[in-house]
Design a protein around this motif. Structure first.
Motif, mmCIF file in Angstrom:
data_model
loop_
_atom_site.group_PDB
_atom_site.id
_atom_site.type_symbol
_atom_site.label_atom_id
_atom_site.label_comp_id
_atom_site.label_asym_id
_atom_site.label_seq_id
_atom_site.Cartn_x
_atom_site.Cartn_y
_atom_site.Cartn_z
ATOM 1 N N ILE A 98 0.847 -1.186 0.000
ATOM 2 C CA ILE A 98 0.000 0.000 0.000
ATOM 3 C C ILE A 98 0.887 1.243 0.000
ATOM 4 O O ILE A 98 2.060 1.192 0.365
ATOM 5 C CB ILE A 98 -0.972 0.025 1.195
ATOM 6 N N LEU A 99 0.332 2.371 -0.431
ATOM 7 C CA LEU A 99 1.088 3.610 -0.559
ATOM 8 C C LEU A 99 1.753 3.966 0.769
ATOM 9 O O LEU A 99 1.094 4.056 1.805
ATOM 10 C CB LEU A 99 0.160 4.737 -0.998
ATOM 11 N N GLY A 100 3.070 4.133 0.757
ATOM 12 C CA GLY A 100 3.818 4.462 1.956
ATOM 13 C C GLY A 100 4.216 3.264 2.794
ATOM 14 O O GLY A 100 4.951 3.417 3.771
ATOM 15 N N GLY A 101 3.753 2.069 2.432
ATOM 16 C CA GLY A 101 4.085 0.866 3.185
ATOM 17 C C GLY A 101 5.262 0.125 2.589
ATOM 18 O O GLY A 101 5.945 0.621 1.689
ATOM 19 N N ILE A 102 5.513 -1.082 3.097
ATOM 20 C CA ILE A 102 6.649 -1.851 2.600
ATOM 21 C C ILE A 102 6.332 -2.410 1.216
ATOM 22 O O ILE A 102 5.175 -2.587 0.832
ATOM 23 C CB ILE A 102 7.040 -2.992 3.567
ATOM 24 N N SER A 103 7.372 -2.702 0.478
ATOM 25 C CA SER A 103 7.231 -3.216 -0.882
ATOM 26 C C SER A 103 6.812 -4.681 -0.879
ATOM 27 O O SER A 103 7.134 -5.439 0.055
ATOM 28 C CB SER A 103 8.565 -3.070 -1.627
ATOM 29 N N GLY A 104 6.118 -5.090 -1.918
ATOM 30 C CA GLY A 104 5.759 -6.485 -2.065
ATOM 31 C C GLY A 104 6.899 -7.349 -2.558
ATOM 32 O O GLY A 104 6.756 -8.572 -2.662
ATOM 33 N N PHE A 105 8.039 -6.744 -2.867
ATOM 34 C CA PHE A 105 9.207 -7.457 -3.373
ATOM 35 C C PHE A 105 10.431 -7.085 -2.525
ATOM 36 O O PHE A 105 10.441 -6.043 -1.863
ATOM 37 C CB PHE A 105 9.482 -7.074 -4.835
ATOM 38 N N PRO A 106 11.470 -7.910 -2.521
ATOM 39 C CA PRO A 106 12.712 -7.514 -1.846
ATOM 40 C C PRO A 106 13.231 -6.180 -2.396
ATOM 41 O O PRO A 106 13.183 -5.945 -3.600
ATOM 42 C CB PRO A 106 13.670 -8.665 -2.179
ATOM 43 N N LYS A 107 13.717 -5.344 -1.510
ATOM 44 C CA LYS A 107 14.115 -3.983 -1.905
ATOM 45 C C LYS A 107 15.285 -3.554 -1.035
ATOM 46 O O LYS A 107 15.153 -3.459 0.193
ATOM 47 C CB LYS A 107 12.917 -3.046 -1.720
ATOM 48 N N ARG A 108 16.412 -3.292 -1.655
ATOM 49 C CA ARG A 108 17.636 -3.001 -0.905
ATOM 50 C C ARG A 108 17.483 -1.809 0.039
ATOM 51 O O ARG A 108 18.023 -1.818 1.142
ATOM 52 C CB ARG A 108 18.785 -2.741 -1.889
ATOM 53 N N GLY A 109 16.744 -0.803 -0.365
ATOM 54 C CA GLY A 109 16.578 0.375 0.479
ATOM 55 C C GLY A 109 15.691 0.141 1.683
ATOM 56 O O GLY A 109 15.620 0.987 2.586
ATOM 57 N N GLU A 110 15.032 -0.988 1.749
ATOM 58 C CA GLU A 110 14.093 -1.275 2.826
ATOM 59 C C GLU A 110 14.737 -2.045 3.969
ATOM 60 O O GLU A 110 14.379 -1.873 5.138
ATOM 61 C CB GLU A 110 12.925 -2.073 2.245
#
Length: 642
Positions: A98-110
C-alpha cells in the motif's frame, strides 16, 4: 483488523532470534508463519501461494545461515513474504503493497536482509554470482551466497547464462531450485519434463539421500579426498540416471531432490552444504500454496487472489447492482479469438502470462495457434518474428515492463526486417501495488524512436478492438498497442470492427483558447476534468491522439493554428513521451505555444493504487483541472496586457 502472530513468531524480530530456537521447534514456527501470512493477505491482499510454498525453506535458510552477512537472493520475489516477516518487518507487514508501506518485493533500500532488488525473473543466479565473486576477491571465504530460483524462472535465458558462467568459477555459491511445476501458470517446456524425470527416478533418489552428508564430511579431509568422492559420485549418477545431469554438466554439484517442506531435514542439508566448496545446486520439491488447501488445488487462481475469506475461501469482489466494465485484458483475449476466427494467419504468443494477459482464452479455444513460451521475452519476440516471415500474423502479448527485456529483438529481429508482429503491451503505465519493477513507464519513449514501428494506445475498449483489427490487416508491418491494467470504461464494448487510419487521431470536444491532447486511456481523466471545467466557465478542446508514431500531423497543425495554450497528458514517462513528441513537432514547424506536459516524472514511482499514483505524479483529473485553470488565468492576463 489487528492480526496477532503466534507465540513463537512473536519472539522473532530478526533471524538472530530464530537461531535461538531448538530444531524441534522449527515445525511449529513454520505453522505460525504460514498462518500469519494467510491472516494478513486475506484481509490486505497481495501475492499469496508462492510465499506459502517456501515457508520451510525460508525458515531453514535463516536458521542455518548467518544472515545478513550470508546473503540470500530471491528470484522475482513473489515468495519473499516469510523472509520479510522474519527480518524485522513482522509488525509492519500489514502495510505491504500500500502507498507508503513496505514493498511487495525484496528492496535493498528497505532492509539489509534484502540483498538484491527484484521483480522480474531469472536474475538471482547472476546477482548471487556477482556477490560471491566480490566476496572471494575481498577474502571473505566464509561468506555464503544463496540464490533461490523457481523452476518457472529457470526457463528464462538469463538464468542459463548465469549457470554457464558460475560453473567455471570457484566461488561459494548455492543455487536452490524451488521446484513446484509452477510460475504464475503451470510451467511449460523441456526443462519441466527434465526436472520431472529427476524427481521420479527412485534409484537415484535412494542414492542421493546419503550423498550430501558423506561429501560434506569428506570435503573436510582435504582436496584429494574430495576429488575422489566427486569422481565416484559422477560415476554413480551416470549409471542411475538415463541422461547426464544438466547441472553436473555445467560443473555444479547437484544435490536432491529433497522434500522442501521438511524443515528439520532442510536445515541439516543446508548445514552440510555449507562445507562443500564451489558452485552447488540443491533441488527442493515444494507445493505452491502449501498449507492452504484451496491454493494447493488451484495455484494459478491463488497466486494473487485479492481479498478473501480465509475460512470459506470466498474471494471478495466489488459488488454492484450495475454492470461493470470488463478488464482490458479480457477484452484483448476475447477479441483475439474473434479476429483469429476470421483470419487464419493470426497466432498468439505470451511469455508465461496466459492467465494474466488473458491469452489463455485463445489457448483454450485454439491450442494449436496459441503459445506459452515460458519466461522468455526475448525468445517470444524472435519466435514471433520467425512466424511473421512465413506469412503468419503473431500477436505477441507482453507486459510493458517485461518488454524491456526483449527490446533488442524488437529492433533487430522485427523492425529492421519490417515484419508484421503485433505487440500488445499489457500493464502499460502505472500498474499500482506491484510498484516500480512492474510500472510500464517507458514503452512510449523506447518504442517511438524505432523505425517502421506504429505505436498506438486506445482510449477505451472499443478502440482497443479496432486497433487490434487494424493491426492484423495485410501489410501493416510491426504494430504496438499499449493498454493499462484493470477495468475499462465501457460495459457495451463488443461492437463491429472498424479500421482506424494509421496515424489518425480524433477531436472529442471543441473548445476555446486551450487544448488538451491525451494519449491512451488516461484521456478518460481529461474527460472528467473537462466536465467540471465547463461548469466553471473554462472550455478546453480535447484531442485523442491515438498514435505516438506516426503522429497525426494534420491534427497537430489544427491544434497549433488555433491554440496557444496546450496541455499534453500521458500515462508514461515525460522524458521521450508523447509530450516530447508534440514539442518536437512544434519546433520542427516553427509554432509558438505554451505547452504543459503531464505524465510520469523522472523519478522512481513507488507502489500504491493506480489512482493514488496518478495523483502523486500529477496527471489525474484534478491535476488536469489545475493545469487548465492556471493556463486559463494566463490567457486572461495576456489579454489584459495586450
Amino acid at each position: 483488523m489487528q492480526v496477532e502472530a503466534g507465540p513463537l513468531l512473536q519472539q522473532i524480530n530478526y533471524p538472530s532470534d530464530l537461531r535461538q530456537l531448538k530444531a524441534t521447534e522449527l515445525e511449529d514456527l513454520c505453522h505460525e508463519l504460514r498462518q500469519f501470512i494467510i491472516d494478513i493477505v486475506s484481509v490486505n491482499g497481495g501475492h499469496f501461494a508462492a510465499s506459502l510454498g517456501v515457508v520451510e525453506l525460508t525458515v531453514a535458510l535463516h536458521y542455518v545461515l548467518n544472515t545478513p552477512y550470508d546473503q540470500i537472493i530471491f528470484d522475482v520475489g513473489h515468495q519473499a513474504y516469510g523472509h520479510k516477516i522474519l527480518t524485522g518487518r513482522r509488525d509492519v507487514f500489514h502495510t505491504n503493497r500500500i502507498l507508503g508501506g513496505i514493498s511487495g518485493f525484496p528492496k535493498r533500500g528497505e532492509s539489509e536482509y534484502d540483498t538484491f532488488g527484484v521483480g522480474h525473473s531469472s536474475t538471482s543466479i547472476s546477482a548471487a554470482l556477482g556477490m560471491a565473486v566480490a566476496s572471494e576477491y575481498k577474502g571473505e571465504t566464509d561468506r555464503q551466497h544463496v540464490a533461490i530460483i523457481g523452476d518457472g524462472a529457470l526457463t528464462g535465458g538469463m538464468a542459463f547464462e548465469a549457470l554457464n558462467h558460475a560453473g567455471i568459477e570457484k566461488s561459494n555459491l548455492l543455487v536452490i531450485l524451488n521446484d513446484n511445476c509452477m510460475s504464475i501458470d503451470p510451467n511449460v517446456g523441456a526443462m519441466k519434463e527434465y526436472l520431472t524425470s529427476i524427481t521420479t527416478s527412485k534409484s537415484y533418489n535412494k542414492f542421493r539421500d546419503e550423498l550430501i552428508a558423506v561429501l560434506a564430511k569428506i570435503s573436510k579431509n582435504g582436496p584429494d579426498a574430495y576429488g575422489w568422492a566427486k569422481k565416484l559420485e559422477q560415476s554413480i549418477k551416470g549409471t542411475l540416471l538415463k541422461n547426464a545431469n544438466l547441472f553436473e554438466s555445467l560443473n555444479f554439484r547437484y544435490f536432491g531432490p529433497v522434500d522442501g517442506h521438511d524443515v528439520v531435514k532442510l536445515a541439516k542439508t543446508l548445514e552440510d552444504l555449507k562445507h562443500i566448496p564451489g558452485p552447488k545446486l540443491l533441488h527442493a520439491v515444494t507445493v505452491k500454496g502449501k498449507g492452504y488447501a484451496l491454493a494447493e488445488k488451484d495455484q494459478t487462481k491463488w497466486h494473487a487472489p485479492g481479498l478473501f475469506d480465509k475460512i470459506t475461501g470466498e474471494i471478495k469482489k466489488n459488488k454492484s447492482d450495475k454492470p461493470q466494465p470488463s478488464k482490458y485484458q479480457d477484452v484483448f483475449g476475447h477479441t483475439l479469438v474473434e479476429l483469429a476466427e476470421q483470419n487464419k494467419k493470426i497466432m498468439g504468443i505470451t511469455p508465461a502470462m496466459p492467465s494474466g494477459s488473458s491469452m489463455n482464452i485463445m489457448m483454450k479455444a485454439m491450442p494449436e495457434r496459441a503459445f506459452d513460451v515460458g519466461i522468455a521475452e526475448q525468445h517470444a519476440v524472435t519466435f514471433s518474428a520467425g512466424l511473421a516471415t512465413q506469412g503468419m500474423v503473431p500477436f505477441c502479448n507482453i507486459y510493458s515492463s517485461f518488454m524491456q527485456r526483449g527490446y533488442d529483438q524488437v529492433i533487430h529481429d522485427v523492425a529492421l526486417q519490417n515484419l508484421q508482429v503485433v505487440f500488445c503491451l499489457d500493464r502499460a503505465g502505472l500498474v499500482g501495488a506491484d510498484g516500480p519493477t512492474h510500472h510500464g513507464a517507458y514503452d512510449i519513449a523506447f518504442m517511438r524512436c524505432i523505425p517502421n514501428l506504429v505505436v498506438s494506445a486506445p482510449m477505451n475498449e472499443e478502440e482497443l478492438r479496432n486497433l487490434m483489427y487494424t493491426a492484423q490487416l495485410p501489410d501493416r508491418g510491426p504494430f504496438v498497442i499499449r493498454y493499462p491494467r484493470g477495468n475499462g470504461v465501457m460495459v457495451d464494448w463488443k461492437r463491429p470492427f472498424a479500421e482506424i487510419g494509421i496515424g489518425k487521431g480524433r477531436k472529442l470536444h471543441d473548445g476555446e483558447e486551450l487544448a488538451i491532447l491525451t494519449f491512451g486511456t488516461i484521456g478518460n481523466e481529461a474527460v472528467k476534468a473537462i466536465q467540471v471545467l465547463n461548469q466553471e466557465g473554462i472550455y478546453p478542446a480535447h484531442y485523442d491522439l491515438r498514435f505516438a508514431k506516426p503522429l497525426d500531423e494534420d491534427l497537430l497543425h489544427e491544434v497549433f493554428a488555433n491554440f496557444k495554450k496546450i496541455i499534453t497528458v500521458e500515462d508514461g514517462s515525460l522524458i521521450g513521451g508523447i509530450g516530447s513528441a508534440v514539442l518536437e513537432f512544434m519546433n520542427d514547424h516553427n509554432y509558438q505555444a505554451q505547452v504543459v506536459r503531464l505524465g510520469i516524472p523522472d523519478t522512481v514511482v513507488e507502489h500504491g493504487e493506480q489512482a493514488e499514483l496518478w495523483k502523486l505524479c500529477g496527471y489525474d483529473a484534478t491535476a488536469i483541472m489545475e493545469a487548465s485553470k492556471n493556463l486559463a488565468k494566463s490567457i486572461k492576463t495576456d489579454t489584459m496586457v495586450s
